[in-house]
Design a protein around this motif. Structure first.
Motif, mmCIF file in Angstrom:
data_model
loop_
_atom_site.group_PDB
_atom_site.id
_atom_site.type_symbol
_atom_site.label_atom_id
_atom_site.label_comp_id
_atom_site.label_asym_id
_atom_site.label_seq_id
_atom_site.Cartn_x
_atom_site.Cartn_y
_atom_site.Cartn_z
ATOM 1 N N ASN A 21 -5.968 1.885 -13.748
ATOM 2 C CA ASN A 21 -4.867 1.988 -14.708
ATOM 3 C C ASN A 21 -3.859 0.880 -14.439
ATOM 4 O O ASN A 21 -3.546 0.582 -13.290
ATOM 5 C CB ASN A 21 -4.178 3.343 -14.593
ATOM 6 C CG ASN A 21 -5.073 4.471 -15.044
ATOM 7 O OD1 ASN A 21 -5.856 4.313 -15.973
ATOM 8 N ND2 ASN A 21 -4.989 5.607 -14.387
ATOM 9 N N LEU A 22 -3.361 0.270 -15.518
ATOM 10 C CA LEU A 22 -2.394 -0.817 -15.426
ATOM 11 C C LEU A 22 -1.182 -0.482 -16.285
ATOM 12 O O LEU A 22 -1.287 0.258 -17.260
ATOM 13 C CB LEU A 22 -3.002 -2.123 -15.947
ATOM 14 C CG LEU A 22 -4.264 -2.632 -15.259
ATOM 15 C CD1 LEU A 22 -4.836 -3.804 -16.045
ATOM 16 C CD2 LEU A 22 -3.973 -3.048 -13.838
ATOM 17 N N GLU A 74 1.183 -5.531 -17.485
ATOM 18 C CA GLU A 74 0.075 -6.139 -16.751
ATOM 19 C C GLU A 74 -1.188 -6.197 -17.609
ATOM 20 O O GLU A 74 -1.911 -7.186 -17.601
ATOM 21 C CB GLU A 74 -0.197 -5.368 -15.456
ATOM 22 C CG GLU A 74 -1.315 -5.940 -14.615
ATOM 23 C CD GLU A 74 -1.057 -7.337 -14.077
ATOM 24 O OE1 GLU A 74 -2.027 -7.981 -13.649
ATOM 25 O OE2 GLU A 74 0.103 -7.813 -14.087
ATOM 26 N N PHE A 75 -1.453 -5.140 -18.368
ATOM 27 C CA PHE A 75 -2.616 -5.114 -19.245
ATOM 28 C C PHE A 75 -2.540 -6.245 -20.265
ATOM 29 O O PHE A 75 -3.510 -6.979 -20.471
ATOM 30 C CB PHE A 75 -2.715 -3.757 -19.946
ATOM 31 C CG PHE A 75 -3.918 -3.615 -20.828
ATOM 32 C CD1 PHE A 75 -5.143 -3.251 -20.301
ATOM 33 C CD2 PHE A 75 -3.819 -3.843 -22.194
ATOM 34 C CE1 PHE A 75 -6.260 -3.121 -21.122
ATOM 35 C CE2 PHE A 75 -4.927 -3.715 -23.017
ATOM 36 C CZ PHE A 75 -6.144 -3.359 -22.480
ATOM 37 N N VAL A 76 -1.398 -6.395 -20.894
ATOM 38 C CA VAL A 76 -1.209 -7.439 -21.909
ATOM 39 C C VAL A 76 -1.334 -8.827 -21.276
ATOM 40 O O VAL A 76 -1.964 -9.726 -21.852
ATOM 41 C CB VAL A 76 0.154 -7.274 -22.618
ATOM 42 C CG1 VAL A 76 0.506 -8.492 -23.446
ATOM 43 C CG2 VAL A 76 0.138 -6.019 -23.477
ATOM 44 N N ARG A 77 -0.770 -9.023 -20.101
ATOM 45 C CA ARG A 77 -0.860 -10.323 -19.416
ATOM 46 C C ARG A 77 -2.312 -10.698 -19.164
ATOM 47 O O ARG A 77 -2.741 -11.803 -19.469
ATOM 48 C CB ARG A 77 -0.099 -10.285 -18.097
ATOM 49 C CG ARG A 77 -0.065 -11.631 -17.371
ATOM 50 C CD ARG A 77 0.631 -11.523 -16.017
ATOM 51 N NE ARG A 77 -0.170 -10.810 -15.053
ATOM 52 C CZ ARG A 77 -1.186 -11.353 -14.361
ATOM 53 N NH1 ARG A 77 -1.520 -12.616 -14.549
ATOM 54 N NH2 ARG A 77 -1.854 -10.637 -13.480
ATOM 55 N N ALA A 123 -9.997 -4.263 -8.310
ATOM 56 C CA ALA A 123 -10.090 -3.432 -7.108
ATOM 57 C C ALA A 123 -10.642 -4.211 -5.922
ATOM 58 O O ALA A 123 -11.553 -3.778 -5.234
ATOM 59 C CB ALA A 123 -10.921 -2.187 -7.388
ATOM 60 N N GLY A 124 -10.114 -5.414 -5.719
ATOM 61 C CA GLY A 124 -10.451 -6.207 -4.542
ATOM 62 C C GLY A 124 -11.701 -7.058 -4.646
ATOM 63 O O GLY A 124 -12.024 -7.789 -3.715
ATOM 64 N N GLU A 125 -12.431 -7.016 -5.733
ATOM 65 C CA GLU A 125 -13.638 -7.831 -5.877
ATOM 66 C C GLU A 125 -13.448 -8.860 -6.975
ATOM 67 O O GLU A 125 -13.020 -8.540 -8.075
ATOM 68 C CB GLU A 125 -14.845 -6.958 -6.215
ATOM 69 C CG GLU A 125 -16.134 -7.749 -6.285
ATOM 70 C CD GLU A 125 -17.360 -6.869 -6.461
ATOM 71 O OE1 GLU A 125 -18.277 -7.297 -7.180
ATOM 72 O OE2 GLU A 125 -17.390 -5.763 -5.903
ATOM 73 N N ARG A 126 -13.763 -10.120 -6.641
ATOM 74 C CA ARG A 126 -13.680 -11.194 -7.635
ATOM 75 C C ARG A 126 -14.940 -11.181 -8.490
ATOM 76 O O ARG A 126 -16.043 -11.090 -7.980
ATOM 77 C CB ARG A 126 -13.546 -12.551 -6.961
ATOM 78 C CG ARG A 126 -12.192 -12.746 -6.354
ATOM 79 C CD ARG A 126 -11.983 -14.211 -6.022
ATOM 80 N NE ARG A 126 -10.702 -14.383 -5.382
ATOM 81 C CZ ARG A 126 -9.561 -14.564 -6.017
ATOM 82 N NH1 ARG A 126 -9.544 -14.603 -7.331
ATOM 83 N NH2 ARG A 126 -8.437 -14.724 -5.371
#
Length: 96
Positions: A11-12, A16-19, A39-42
């Motif tokens: 959830n954002l 942040e979601f729009v960005r 969640a920490g993974e690229r």
């Protein structure tokens, strides 16, 4: 060694979601590959990924998902390059 299965939802805030959505849209529109972190993974999204919108309605809620899909080989293999001759770095969308 293959990648392990993963199913993460984060959830954002609206800001942040729009960005993130704006940066993603700009990269897709320019035909560029995208790199984001969840969640920490690229994760690398190739410019050739398939885009779709999904709508679900149940008895108690509705859901819209903007989906981006690609074969795993596409994210680590060759990707379509931008038409300019200079090499561009993938757009990076911050951590979730």
């Amino acid at each position: 060694m293959g990648r392990r299965r993963r199913d993460v939802e984060r959830n954002l805030s609206a800001k942040e979601f729009v960005r993130r959505l704006r940066r993603l849209a700009d990269a897709l529109e320019a035909g560029e590959r995208v790199r984001l972190q969840v969640a920490g993974e690229r994760i690398r999204i190739p410019a050739t990924a398939t885009l779709s919108i999904e709508h679900e309605r149940g008895s108690r809620e509705e859901e819209i998902e903007f989906q981006i899909k690609w074969a795993l080989a596409q994210s680590v293999g060759r990707e379509r390059r931008p038409t300019s001759h200079r090499k561009r770095q993938p757009k990076s969308i911050g951590p979730a």
